[in-house]
Design a protein around this motif. Sequence first.
Motif, mmCIF file in Angstrom:
data_model
loop_
_atom_site.group_PDB
_atom_site.id
_atom_site.type_symbol
_atom_site.label_atom_id
_atom_site.label_comp_id
_atom_site.label_asym_id
_atom_site.label_seq_id
_atom_site.Cartn_x
_atom_site.Cartn_y
_atom_site.Cartn_z
ATOM 1 N N ALA A 193 0.411 -0.996 0.008
ATOM 2 C CA ALA A 193 -0.452 0.145 -0.325
ATOM 3 C C ALA A 193 0.673 1.535 0.410
ATOM 4 O O ALA A 193 0.139 2.450 -1.064
ATOM 5 N N ALA A 194 2.204 1.464 0.324
ATOM 6 C CA ALA A 194 3.218 1.917 0.756
ATOM 7 C C ALA A 194 4.121 2.647 -0.376
ATOM 8 O O ALA A 194 3.463 3.719 -1.056
ATOM 9 N N LEU A 195 4.219 1.386 -1.570
ATOM 10 C CA LEU A 195 4.766 1.477 -2.573
ATOM 11 C C LEU A 195 3.845 2.457 -3.763
ATOM 12 O O LEU A 195 4.189 2.996 -4.495
ATOM 13 N N ARG A 196 2.630 2.133 -3.769
ATOM 14 C CA ARG A 196 1.733 2.208 -4.514
ATOM 15 C C ARG A 196 0.287 2.836 -4.369
ATOM 16 O O ARG A 196 -0.525 2.385 -4.187
ATOM 17 N N PRO A 197 0.992 3.604 -3.391
ATOM 18 C CA PRO A 197 -0.483 4.801 -2.365
ATOM 19 C C PRO A 197 -1.476 4.924 -3.798
ATOM 20 O O PRO A 197 -1.403 5.057 -5.104
ATOM 21 N N ARG A 198 -2.752 4.846 -3.835
ATOM 22 C CA ARG A 198 -4.276 4.848 -4.474
ATOM 23 C C ARG A 198 -3.966 3.576 -5.315
ATOM 24 O O ARG A 198 -4.926 3.546 -6.373
ATOM 25 N N SER A 199 -3.255 2.595 -5.126
ATOM 26 C CA SER A 199 -3.324 1.278 -6.420
ATOM 27 C C SER A 199 -4.317 1.317 -5.594
ATOM 28 O O SER A 199 -5.406 0.716 -4.644
ATOM 29 N N LEU A 200 -5.050 0.060 -6.371
ATOM 30 C CA LEU A 200 -6.020 -1.155 -5.492
ATOM 31 C C LEU A 200 -5.267 -1.731 -4.511
ATOM 32 O O LEU A 200 -5.639 -1.936 -3.429
ATOM 33 N N TRP A 201 -4.013 -2.138 -4.501
ATOM 34 C CA TRP A 201 -3.244 -2.508 -3.366
ATOM 35 C C TRP A 201 -4.024 -1.808 -1.592
ATOM 36 O O TRP A 201 -4.061 -1.773 -0.786
ATOM 37 N N ASP A 202 -3.483 -0.724 -2.544
ATOM 38 C CA ASP A 202 -3.922 0.526 -1.003
ATOM 39 C C ASP A 202 -5.207 0.879 -0.599
ATOM 40 O O ASP A 202 -6.003 1.074 0.751
ATOM 41 N N ARG A 203 -6.406 0.183 -1.695
ATOM 42 C CA ARG A 203 -7.955 0.288 -1.368
ATOM 43 C C ARG A 203 -8.062 -1.026 -0.437
ATOM 44 O O ARG A 203 -8.750 -0.390 0.473
ATOM 45 N N ALA A 204 -7.467 -2.310 -1.261
ATOM 46 C CA ALA A 204 -7.928 -3.121 -0.203
ATOM 47 C C ALA A 204 -7.184 -3.572 0.771
ATOM 48 O O ALA A 204 -7.476 -4.076 2.445
ATOM 49 N N CYS A 205 -5.929 -2.693 1.146
ATOM 50 C CA CYS A 205 -5.788 -2.289 2.874
ATOM 51 C C CYS A 205 -6.567 -1.751 3.719
ATOM 52 O O CYS A 205 -6.955 -2.086 4.468
ATOM 53 N N THR A 206 -6.943 -0.704 3.015
ATOM 54 C CA THR A 206 -8.053 0.265 3.820
ATOM 55 C C THR A 206 -8.797 -0.127 3.860
ATOM 56 O O THR A 206 -9.554 -0.819 5.057
ATOM 57 N N VAL A 207 -9.845 -0.749 3.606
ATOM 58 C CA VAL A 207 -10.818 -1.766 3.033
ATOM 59 C C VAL A 207 -10.848 -2.630 4.387
ATOM 60 O O VAL A 207 -11.770 -2.686 5.662
ATOM 61 N N LEU A 208 -9.686 -3.211 4.361
ATOM 62 C CA LEU A 208 -9.396 -4.374 4.926
ATOM 63 C C LEU A 208 -8.973 -4.593 6.010
ATOM 64 O O LEU A 208 -9.356 -4.652 7.631
ATOM 65 N N THR A 209 -8.698 -3.034 6.816
ATOM 66 C CA THR A 209 -8.162 -2.585 8.126
ATOM 67 C C THR A 209 -9.304 -2.054 8.690
ATOM 68 O O THR A 209 -9.657 -2.061 9.945
ATOM 69 N N VAL A 210 -10.248 -0.962 7.750
ATOM 70 C CA VAL A 210 -11.472 -0.857 8.406
ATOM 71 C C VAL A 210 -12.078 -1.556 9.012
ATOM 72 O O VAL A 210 -12.527 -1.434 10.093
ATOM 73 N N GLY A 211 -12.545 -2.640 7.409
ATOM 74 C CA GLY A 211 -13.323 -3.145 7.880
ATOM 75 C C GLY A 211 -12.788 -4.381 8.701
ATOM 76 O O GLY A 211 -14.443 -4.551 10.411
#
Lengths: 339, 536
Positions: free
Chosen positions: A123-141
Motif C-alpha cells: 500500500a505504501a509503495l503504490r498509494p491509491r492503487s488497488l493494493w492501497d484500497r484493499a488495505c484500507t478496506v481490510l483494516t477498516v472492516g
Amino acid sequence: MSFARRVVSRLAATVPVLAGTAVFTFVLTHVLPGDPAAFLASGPNAGPEEIAQIRARMGLDLPLPTQLWHYLQALAHGDWGQSHTTGQPVLTDLWQRLPASLELTLAAFVLTLLVALPLGTAAALRPRSLWDRACTVLTVGGSCVPSFVIALLLVYVFYFLLGWAPEPTGRIDAMIEPPPVRSGFMLLDAALALRWDAFASAAGRLLLPSVAMAAFSLAPVARLTRASLLGVLRSDPVRTARALGLPPRAVLAGALHLALLPVVTSAGMVFSYMLSANVVIEKVFAWPGIGSYALDALMAADHAPLQGFVLLVALMFVLVNFAIDLLHERIDPRVGSVA
Amino acid sequence: MDRRRFIQQGSAAFSLGTVAGTSLPLSAWAQARKDTLRVLSEGAPNSQDPHGEGVSRESLGLFFNVYDRLVNFDRAQLSPGVFKYDYGRFRGELAERFETSADGRTLTFFLRRDATFHDGKPVTAADVKWSLDRAVSLPASKRQLATGSLENPSQFTVVDAHTFRIALPRADRYTLPNLALSFASVLNSELAKSHATAADPWATEWVKAHEAGGGAFRIESFTPGQQVVYTRFDGWKGGSAPQLRRAVFQVVPSASNRVAALLKGDADVALQLPPKDLDALTDTTRAKVVSVPVTTSFRFVAFNTQAKPFDDVRVRQAIAYALPYTTLLRGANLGRGEALYGARPGKPASSRFPQPYPYDTQLLKAKELLAQAGYPQGFKISFSYNVGDATLAEPAALLIQEALAKIGIALSIEKVPSAQWGTLQTEKKLPFFIDSSSAWFNDPDYFFRIFFQGDWRWNFGSFKNDELAKLLEQARWETDRAKYDLAIQRAIEIAFEQVPLVPLWLPTFEAALQPDLQGFTYYIHGQVDFRPLTRS
C-alpha cells in the motif's frame, strides 16, 4: 553502560510496577460489589450462619489492610490463592491455561504479520492503487466489525454451512486422545509425541480463532507499516539513495529497515493486547485460555483468579516491552547508547 | 516460492490433515463414536466431592454418574423415550432392599453383596456409615440432610458387613428423598481415609479432585471449567449395565455453537439453550427437544414486603393484577413454561404447589387497589434483574416496565452483575426484581418453608406471616393426608391473598438431543444421567 547491566537495571525497574499492580488489583477486586461468600453459599440450603462461616474461613471478615498483608505475604511465597470456581490453586490454573492463550495469540500474531506487513508495504509503495484500497478496506472492516461477530460468522460459514473447518470447540477433538503434556503447546506436544492425528486436529482448530483474532489486530500493524514506510520513502536518505541510482531492491530494503522501528513497537503492543483481550474469541471457540478463565472468575465473584490474571498479564506486558526494547537496540544501535 | 507452488503445498497439507484425522479404520471409529456420548453445556463440574461446598450445578450430574446412593428415585415415562423421576417411589441402588419399622423410626438397608468400588474393594456398611457421617459433618450436605432428620453420626449403625441401620428421632417423610440426593452418596471410605490429614479428617481437599466412588461411570479425565471424560465401570452392580462406554462432558459457552455441533452430528446433547434456539430446533428432524416441566421451581417477580410501598398488601395485589402475564410468557420465554396465573378466583384447586394464582391482567382493578393504598398517581421504583439471566429477564423487564407504566408505576431498570446478585438478595437490598428458583423436593410444605418464611436469601419477598408459620409447622409432621391437605390449602390461600411474590410460570427443563437417543431421564438434579441412555 554495558549490555548486562542495562538488562539488570531494566529488570529491577519492573519490580515496583508489579508490586503496584498487585496492590492495585487487590484493592480493586475488594471494592467491587459482590460478596464471594454469599456467592459461594448460593446452594438452595445456605443460610446466614453458613455465609458467615465461609466468610471467616476465607478471611473476608478481617480488615482490608490485614487481608492485603496476607495476600502479599502469600504472593511472596508463590501462593497465588485458590479459585473456588475450578477448585484448584490459581497458579496451577494459570499455568495450565497460559500455553493455550499463548498458542492462539502467537498463531494469530504470525498470521497478522504475514498479512499486515506485505499489505502495508504494498500500500505504501503504490498509494491509491488497488493494493492501497484493499488495505484500507481490510483494516477498516477488521477494526469496525466486533471480533465476536467475525468469529460467529466464520463458524457459521466454514463449520456449519461448508463443513470445511472442524467443530469450533476447544483445542483438540474430544474423541482424539490428547498428546501427553510437555510444553502445554498442543502443536508442539503432538509433534514431540509424533501424534500426527492430534497435530492435524489441533492445527485445524487453531485456524478459525486465529483468523478471527487476526482480523482486528491487522489494522494497527498494516496502517502503521504503510504510514511509516511512506514517511521513510519521502525522507532525505531514500531520496539520496534513489538519486545515486542504487537498485530499487536495495533502496526498498534500506527503507524497510528504517521503517521498522515504529512497526515493531506497535506489533509488540498489539501482541500484548491480543494476549489479554482475546476473551471474546476464547469464549466463542470454547478455548481454555486465561482470558475466559478471568471472565468466569469475574462472573462468580472469584477474586483470587482475577488478581492472578491481572498480575500475569502485567508480567507479560513487562516482558514483551522488555523484548521490544532489546529488539530496538538491534535495529537501531543509537537507541541503546542514548539510554 | 511462486503462487502455484504455495497453493499446491497448502492443499497437500490440508488433505494430509484430513487423512490423518481419520487414521482409524472407518468402522472402528464409527463404533467408538456410537458408544460415546458427547454433552455440551454452558458450565462445568468443579468438584468431585458430593459433600463439597460451592459446587457448581453441573457437578450434581457427576455425582450421580460416579457415585451410588443407598436408594434412588424410580422413574416414569413421560413420552416415548423420555422419562422423569418419580418422587413417590424408590428403588434400591446399593441397597438390595430396605425395611421401615412400624413406628417409622428405624430404617434398615440390606446392601448388595457383590457391589464394589472402582478400585475393586467391596462396598460394606462401614463405607455407608463413614459416608453419611461425613455428610452430616460437612456444612453443605449437613444442612440439606437435616431437612430429613439426618443430623448426627450416632443415628447411623453398622449391623453387619451388609446391613446398615438409620435411627430417627421421629418418622420423617423427607428421610428417604434426602437419601436419594447426591448428598447421601457413598464414598470408598478406605481410599478417602488414606488421604485424610489431621487438619482435614474428611479428606475434602483430596476428594474435591479425585473421585472415590463405585458408580456406573468412573472419571477418565477431569479438567475443571473445561471438560470431564467418563468411562463405564464394567463392575457396576447398582442397576442394569449402561449401553454407553464413554461420555464426554464439554463446556461450550456459545449457545449457537452448541446448536451447530448438535445439528452437524458432532454432539449428542446440548444443554442450556435459549428459547429462540429451542424453537428453531423443534422444527428440524436433525435433533429432538426434550421438555420436562420442573415442578419444583418457578419464575417470579418479587418485592420486599417489609419496605414501602410493597409492605401494603394492596400494592402487591395491584402488581399481581397489572403484570402482562401472557405477553411475558410468550414474549420473553416463547411460551415455554406452564402458566402460574389466571386461576379462577377463590380457594385453591388442590394442595399442589406451585399452582396457578387467581390473578390475571386487569388494569382497572390494579388502579383501584393502588388508589386505595394511597398511590392514585402511582410511584417510582427500581426494578432489577441478574445480568446472567439477561436472555430472559431483559425482555421481561422491558415488558413489565411498559405494563406498569399504565397504572402510573414508573420503573427504572437496573442490571445487576451476577457476582453481586446473591449479595443483594441476601442483604434484602432489592426492592423489586425478577428471578427464578427451585427447591429439591416437591412437597408444598417444603417449598413454602424455603420460599415464604425465614430470614434468608430464599425468602425472596422477606415475607412474614404467623398463621402461615403455624400451618407449616403443623404440616411438617402431619401423617394424615386429609389434614395435611387442609393445612396446605389454607397456606396456599394465604399466599394467594398476601402475595409474598408473584409467580409467573413453571419453567421447563430442556435439552436438545440427537434423534436416535432413547431413555433420556430427567432426574431431580436436572443434569444428564448417562446410565439409562441408549442409542437405537
